[in-house]
Write a protein that holds these residues in place. Structure first.
Motif, mmCIF file in Angstrom:
data_model
loop_
_atom_site.group_PDB
_atom_site.id
_atom_site.type_symbol
_atom_site.label_atom_id
_atom_site.label_comp_id
_atom_site.label_asym_id
_atom_site.label_seq_id
_atom_site.Cartn_x
_atom_site.Cartn_y
_atom_site.Cartn_z
ATOM 1 N N LEU A 54 19.181 5.432 29.328
ATOM 2 C CA LEU A 54 19.958 5.025 30.499
ATOM 3 C C LEU A 54 20.543 3.630 30.285
ATOM 4 O O LEU A 54 21.702 3.377 30.621
ATOM 5 C CB LEU A 54 19.099 5.060 31.762
ATOM 6 N N TYR A 55 19.763 2.734 29.709
ATOM 7 C CA TYR A 55 20.233 1.375 29.445
ATOM 8 C C TYR A 55 21.460 1.397 28.533
ATOM 9 O O TYR A 55 22.459 0.717 28.801
ATOM 10 C CB TYR A 55 19.111 0.547 28.821
ATOM 11 N N LEU A 56 21.409 2.184 27.465
ATOM 12 C CA LEU A 56 22.545 2.263 26.539
ATOM 13 C C LEU A 56 23.783 2.847 27.216
ATOM 14 O O LEU A 56 24.888 2.339 27.029
ATOM 15 C CB LEU A 56 22.175 3.089 25.305
ATOM 16 N N VAL A 57 23.589 3.893 28.009
ATOM 17 C CA VAL A 57 24.719 4.484 28.739
ATOM 18 C C VAL A 57 25.290 3.455 29.711
ATOM 19 O O VAL A 57 26.511 3.286 29.820
ATOM 20 C CB VAL A 57 24.280 5.777 29.472
ATOM 21 N N ALA A 58 24.400 2.741 30.415
ATOM 22 C CA ALA A 58 24.842 1.730 31.384
ATOM 23 C C ALA A 58 25.565 0.575 30.689
ATOM 24 O O ALA A 58 26.591 0.096 31.176
ATOM 25 C CB ALA A 58 23.648 1.213 32.190
ATOM 26 N N LEU A 59 25.054 0.127 29.555
ATOM 27 C CA LEU A 59 25.680 -0.970 28.810
ATOM 28 C C LEU A 59 27.072 -0.563 28.314
ATOM 29 O O LEU A 59 28.031 -1.335 28.438
ATOM 30 C CB LEU A 59 24.788 -1.390 27.638
ATOM 31 N N LEU A 98 22.421 -10.936 29.017
ATOM 32 C CA LEU A 98 21.019 -10.524 28.917
ATOM 33 C C LEU A 98 20.795 -9.582 27.739
ATOM 34 O O LEU A 98 19.784 -9.691 27.034
ATOM 35 C CB LEU A 98 20.573 -9.867 30.220
ATOM 36 N N ALA A 99 21.724 -8.666 27.527
ATOM 37 C CA ALA A 99 21.600 -7.740 26.393
ATOM 38 C C ALA A 99 21.608 -8.505 25.070
ATOM 39 O O ALA A 99 20.851 -8.176 24.146
ATOM 40 C CB ALA A 99 22.725 -6.713 26.423
ATOM 41 N N GLU A 109 21.489 -0.494 18.217
ATOM 42 C CA GLU A 109 22.556 0.088 19.030
ATOM 43 C C GLU A 109 23.047 -0.898 20.079
ATOM 44 O O GLU A 109 24.246 -1.026 20.316
ATOM 45 C CB GLU A 109 22.098 1.380 19.713
ATOM 46 N N VAL A 110 22.123 -1.587 20.716
ATOM 47 C CA VAL A 110 22.494 -2.604 21.695
ATOM 48 C C VAL A 110 23.257 -3.720 20.995
ATOM 49 O O VAL A 110 24.289 -4.182 21.481
ATOM 50 C CB VAL A 110 21.255 -3.151 22.441
#
Length: 160
Positions: A54-59, A98-99, A109-110
């Protein structure tokens, strides 16, 4: 045939991006996501795989829907000062900031999304500020970090 999804994936993704921008990845638990996003835990895992998913999709959503349009606006050179003031004064950069400091050092990936987005924003700033002295994204990120970190200590917080 499976049941139709009971939530708007785009709305949930946008809300997750805002939550991660406000509290960072490590500051958001799965229980927080379930409660704040109004999505059942099973649906969250089925759709996104994990909190990290979810974090990756959101980012990526945040980069595409918030920062790319901002970079496009900056690159036109119109109202550059207002765009920069928005970057510093509003929370548009918070998830990226933050990322970059929290997740990118530990997650390739981030790191890739962060690097691509930082490069895009710096190119836009270079075009926007070519005629009046270079403005660096580092300066803007530093100012946003300082604005986010303003702390007014109470009497209980004083150090003796």
């Amino acid at each position: 045939m499976g049941r139709p999804r009971g939530f708007d994936e785009e709305a949930v993704t946008a809300a997750a991006a805002a939550l991660f921008a406000a509290r960072a990845y490590d500051g958001v638990g799965v229980d927080d996501l379930v409660q704040q996003l109004g999505v059942h835990r099973n649906s969250l895992y089925k759709t996104f795989g994990s909190k990290r998913g979810l974090y990756l999709v959101a980012l990526r959503w945040y980069s595409r829907h918030v920062l790319v349009p901002l970079a496009d606006r900056l690159a036109t050179g119109a109202d550059t000062e207002r765009c920069i003031a928005d970057l510093v004064g509003r929370n548009d950069l918070d998830l990226l900031l933050l990322a970059a400091v929290e997740r990118a050092p530990a997650d390739a990936e981030v790191a890739s999304v962060v690097a691509e987005t930082l490069q895009l924003l710096q190119r836009a700033l270079d075009r926007a500020s070519a005629d009046r002295g270079r403005i660096t994204l580092s300066e803007i990120l530093g100012e946003r970090l300082r604005a986010r970190a303003v702390f007014a200590p109470s009497d209980d917080d004083s150090v003796d």
